[in-house]
Design a protein around this motif. Structure first.
Motif, mmCIF file in Angstrom:
data_model
loop_
_atom_site.group_PDB
_atom_site.id
_atom_site.type_symbol
_atom_site.label_atom_id
_atom_site.label_comp_id
_atom_site.label_asym_id
_atom_site.label_seq_id
_atom_site.Cartn_x
_atom_site.Cartn_y
_atom_site.Cartn_z
ATOM 1 N N ALA A 21 12.168 -4.403 0.284
ATOM 2 C CA ALA A 21 11.448 -4.134 1.527
ATOM 3 C C ALA A 21 10.049 -3.614 1.210
ATOM 4 C CB ALA A 21 12.219 -3.109 2.359
ATOM 5 N N LYS A 22 9.247 -3.465 2.256
ATOM 6 C CA LYS A 22 7.922 -2.862 2.122
ATOM 7 C C LYS A 22 7.699 -1.882 3.261
ATOM 8 C CE LYS A 22 5.834 -5.217 5.683
ATOM 9 N NZ LYS A 22 5.307 -4.574 6.908
ATOM 10 N N LEU A 23 6.748 -0.975 3.038
ATOM 11 C CA LEU A 23 6.236 -0.110 4.087
ATOM 12 C C LEU A 23 4.735 -0.332 4.192
ATOM 13 C CD1 LEU A 23 8.064 3.259 3.248
ATOM 14 C CD2 LEU A 23 8.545 1.759 5.194
ATOM 15 N N ASN A 24 4.222 -0.302 5.394
ATOM 16 C CA ASN A 24 2.771 -0.286 5.584
ATOM 17 C C ASN A 24 2.328 1.170 5.576
ATOM 18 O OD1 ASN A 24 3.796 -2.769 7.360
ATOM 19 N ND2 ASN A 24 1.724 -3.210 6.639
ATOM 20 N N LEU A 25 1.610 1.579 4.544
ATOM 21 C CA LEU A 25 1.144 2.961 4.494
ATOM 22 C C LEU A 25 0.135 3.235 5.597
ATOM 23 C CD1 LEU A 25 0.914 3.662 0.665
ATOM 24 C CD2 LEU A 25 2.872 3.857 2.219
ATOM 25 N N PHE A 26 -0.579 2.203 6.019
ATOM 26 C CA PHE A 26 -1.385 2.238 7.234
ATOM 27 C C PHE A 26 -1.573 0.806 7.690
ATOM 28 C CE2 PHE A 26 -4.714 1.391 4.148
ATOM 29 C CZ PHE A 26 -5.627 0.595 4.829
ATOM 30 N N LEU A 27 -2.072 0.609 8.907
ATOM 31 C CA LEU A 27 -2.304 -0.733 9.427
ATOM 32 C C LEU A 27 -3.407 -0.667 10.479
ATOM 33 C CD1 LEU A 27 -1.668 -3.713 9.636
ATOM 34 C CD2 LEU A 27 0.290 -3.168 11.101
ATOM 35 N N SER A 61 -4.578 -3.116 5.448
ATOM 36 C CA SER A 61 -3.356 -2.336 5.256
ATOM 37 C C SER A 61 -3.123 -2.117 3.770
ATOM 38 C CB SER A 61 -2.155 -3.076 5.872
ATOM 39 O OG SER A 61 -0.966 -2.320 5.756
ATOM 40 N N VAL A 62 -2.298 -1.143 3.451
ATOM 41 C CA VAL A 62 -1.719 -1.043 2.114
ATOM 42 C C VAL A 62 -0.232 -1.314 2.249
ATOM 43 C CG1 VAL A 62 -1.072 0.517 0.239
ATOM 44 C CG2 VAL A 62 -3.425 0.463 1.054
ATOM 45 N N PHE A 63 0.233 -2.321 1.524
ATOM 46 C CA PHE A 63 1.645 -2.674 1.505
ATOM 47 C C PHE A 63 2.280 -2.020 0.282
ATOM 48 C CE2 PHE A 63 2.022 -6.922 4.010
ATOM 49 C CZ PHE A 63 1.280 -6.389 5.055
ATOM 50 N N GLN A 64 3.352 -1.282 0.534
ATOM 51 C CA GLN A 64 4.062 -0.548 -0.514
ATOM 52 C C GLN A 64 5.475 -1.095 -0.668
ATOM 53 O OE1 GLN A 64 3.490 2.651 -2.532
ATOM 54 N NE2 GLN A 64 5.274 1.601 -3.400
ATOM 55 N N LEU A 65 5.814 -1.582 -1.857
ATOM 56 C CA LEU A 65 7.181 -2.013 -2.141
ATOM 57 C C LEU A 65 8.094 -0.801 -2.260
ATOM 58 C CD1 LEU A 65 6.357 -4.641 -4.899
ATOM 59 C CD2 LEU A 65 7.385 -5.186 -2.687
ATOM 60 N N VAL A 66 9.329 -0.930 -1.758
ATOM 61 C CA VAL A 66 10.328 0.135 -1.890
ATOM 62 C C VAL A 66 11.652 -0.467 -2.350
ATOM 63 C CG1 VAL A 66 9.240 1.668 -0.201
ATOM 64 C CG2 VAL A 66 10.957 0.003 0.557
ATOM 65 N N ARG A 75 3.067 -7.093 -6.207
ATOM 66 C CA ARG A 75 2.587 -5.742 -6.513
ATOM 67 C C ARG A 75 2.119 -5.074 -5.238
ATOM 68 N NH1 ARG A 75 -1.704 -5.028 -11.094
ATOM 69 N NH2 ARG A 75 -1.233 -2.885 -10.419
ATOM 70 N N ASN A 76 2.076 -3.751 -5.252
ATOM 71 C CA ASN A 76 1.501 -3.044 -4.122
ATOM 72 C C ASN A 76 0.055 -3.489 -3.952
ATOM 73 O OD1 ASN A 76 3.918 -1.569 -3.814
ATOM 74 N ND2 ASN A 76 3.249 -0.112 -5.368
ATOM 75 N N ALA A 77 -0.377 -3.594 -2.706
ATOM 76 C CA ALA A 77 -1.651 -4.269 -2.481
ATOM 77 C C ALA A 77 -2.405 -3.710 -1.286
ATOM 78 C CB ALA A 77 -1.415 -5.763 -2.270
ATOM 79 N N PHE A 78 -3.726 -3.771 -1.403
ATOM 80 C CA PHE A 78 -4.629 -3.597 -0.271
ATOM 81 C C PHE A 78 -4.756 -4.973 0.352
ATOM 82 C CE2 PHE A 78 -8.960 -3.399 1.568
ATOM 83 C CZ PHE A 78 -8.833 -2.257 2.348
ATOM 84 N N MET A 115 -5.156 -10.320 -0.805
ATOM 85 C CA MET A 115 -4.521 -9.185 -1.457
ATOM 86 C C MET A 115 -5.252 -8.761 -2.717
ATOM 87 S SD MET A 115 -0.596 -10.177 -0.829
ATOM 88 C CE MET A 115 -1.130 -11.714 -0.120
ATOM 89 N N THR A 116 -5.399 -7.466 -2.873
ATOM 90 C CA THR A 116 -5.948 -6.880 -4.090
ATOM 91 C C THR A 116 -4.954 -5.843 -4.589
ATOM 92 O OG1 THR A 116 -8.194 -7.126 -3.190
ATOM 93 C CG2 THR A 116 -7.927 -5.689 -5.105
#
Length: 299
Positions: free
Chosen positions: A31-37, A52-57, A165-168, A176-177
C-alpha cells in the motif's frame, strides 16, 4: 553478453518468490500513503494537476500467479459483484500479454488486506505487481519506463508502484522523482466508508489553486491534503476518525480517503495508539518502506 546477464538477473529475482508444487508464486502488492496532496491546477481535458509525496508501507495484498500452457487469463477468486474481466489484475495481464515473445497465459488469485476505497492504492498496487511479475515470468522484459506507460492506462497511481520507490509526484500522477523519507511507523484508521474519487474532484468546493512547491527543502508538516475538506463534508465518519486520531499527533487523510493516519516515533507508540481505537473504529499499524520488493523486476 548483456542479454545473458539480463536473464541471470531475472532468474535471481524470481528465486526470491519460489513456486509451490502446484505452480503458484506469491508476490507482494504494498500500500501507499499520501504524506500530502495538493491540487495546483486543472488541465483543459479536466484532469487535475497534483503534487504529493507517495510513501510505501508494509501493509500488502498478496498476488498469486500460475503460468498456463495456453493464452487464458483467469481470476480464480474475483471480488463479489465484480466482473473478473473488469478487475485491474486481469486488465493488467491482458495489457501486457501482446508483448510476450510466445503464447502466454496466467491464473490469478488475490488476497486483499489493503482497505478498498481507502486511498491507499490497493487496486493500483495489485495491477502494478501483476505487470512487474509477469514482465519476468513471461520473459517480456520491458523497461521500467515502458511498464509505467502501460500502467498509466490502468490508473494514475499504477506507475508509482512500478517506479518502486518513495516519490515526489507531480502532473496527474505520472511524473515521479525519487524522494527519501525517514523510517517511521504510522497509526492508520479506516472509517469503513467508501469515498468516490470522481465525486471529490467534481465538487465545486475543492481547492484547485494551491501554489506549486519545490521538492528541495520540502517541509511535509507545512503541507495538507486539499481533498480532505471535501471528503470530510461528504463522509462525517472521516471527520470523526481525524478528530480521534489527532489527540496523538497531526492527523491527515491519504489520497481521496477514507483512511487517515498519524506518524509515530516508534512501533510501540503506533501499537499503543491502535490499541486504544474505539470499538466502532478500525485501526492498524503500518511501517514505512523504502522500496518495492519487486523493484528488480524492471530496469
Amino acid at each position: 553478453m548483456a542479454s545473458v546477464t539480463h536473464s541471470v538477473l531475472a532468474a535471481s529475482a524470481l528465486d526470491h518468490f519460489p513456486a509451490t508444487p502446484q505452480g503458484w508464486r506469491s508476490f507482494p502488492a504494498p500500500a501507499k500513503l499520501n504524506l500530502f496532496l495538493h491540487v495546483i491546477g486543472r488541465r483543459a481535458d479536466g484532469y487535475h494537476l497534483l503534487q504529493s509525496v507517495f510513501q510505501l508501507v508494509d501493509l500488502k495484498d498478496t498476488i498469486e500467479l500460475r503460468l498456463r500452457d495456453d493464452d487464458g487469463i483467469e481470476h480464480h477468486n474475483p471480488l463479489p459483484g465484480v466482473n473478473p474481466e473488469d478487475d485491474l489484475t486481469v486488465r493488467a495481464a491482458r495489457l501486457l500479454q501482446p508483448f510476450a515473445p510466445i503464447t502466454c497465459g496466467v491464473d490469478i488469485r488475490v488476497t486483499k488486506r489493503i482497505p478498498m476505497g481507502g486511498g491507499m492504492g490497493g487496486g493500483s498496487s495489485d495491477a502494478a505487481t501483476v505487470l512487474l511479475a509477469l514482465n519476468r515470468l513471461w520473459n517480456v522484459n520491458l523497461s521500467r519506463k515502458s511498464l509505467m506507460e502501460l500502467g498509466l492506462k490502468l490508473g494514475a497511481d499504477v506507475p508509482f508502484f512500478i517506479f518502486g520507490r518513495n516519490a515526489f509526484v507531480e502532473g496527474v500522477g505520472e511524473i515521479m522523482t525519487a524522494y527519501d523519507t525517514p523510517d517511521c511507523w504510522f497509526a492508520v484508521l479506516h472509517p469503513q466508508v467508501h469515498v468516490s474519487t470522481p465525486a471529490i474532484f467534481k465538487d465545486e468546493r475543492l481547492t484547485r489553486d494551491t501554489p506549486s512547491i519545490k521538492m528541495r527543502g520540502l517541509n511535509v508538516a507545512a503541507t495538507r491534503n486539499d481533498l480532505q475538506p471535501v471528503a470530510v463534508s461528504q463522509q462525517p465518519r472521516i471527520a470523526e476518525s481525524l478528530e480521534w486520531l489527532s489527540q496523538f499527533g497531526p492527523a491527515r487523510m491519504t489520497g481521496s480517503g477514507s483512511c487517515v493516519f498519524t506518524i509515530c516515533a516508534s512501533q510501540s507508540e503506533a501499537d499503543r495508539v491502535v490499541s486504544l481505537v474505539p470499538e466502532e473504529m478500525t485501526g492498524f499499524v503500518a511501517r514505512s518502506l523504502q522500496k518495492h520488493e519487486l523493484s528488480e523486476f524492471a530496469d
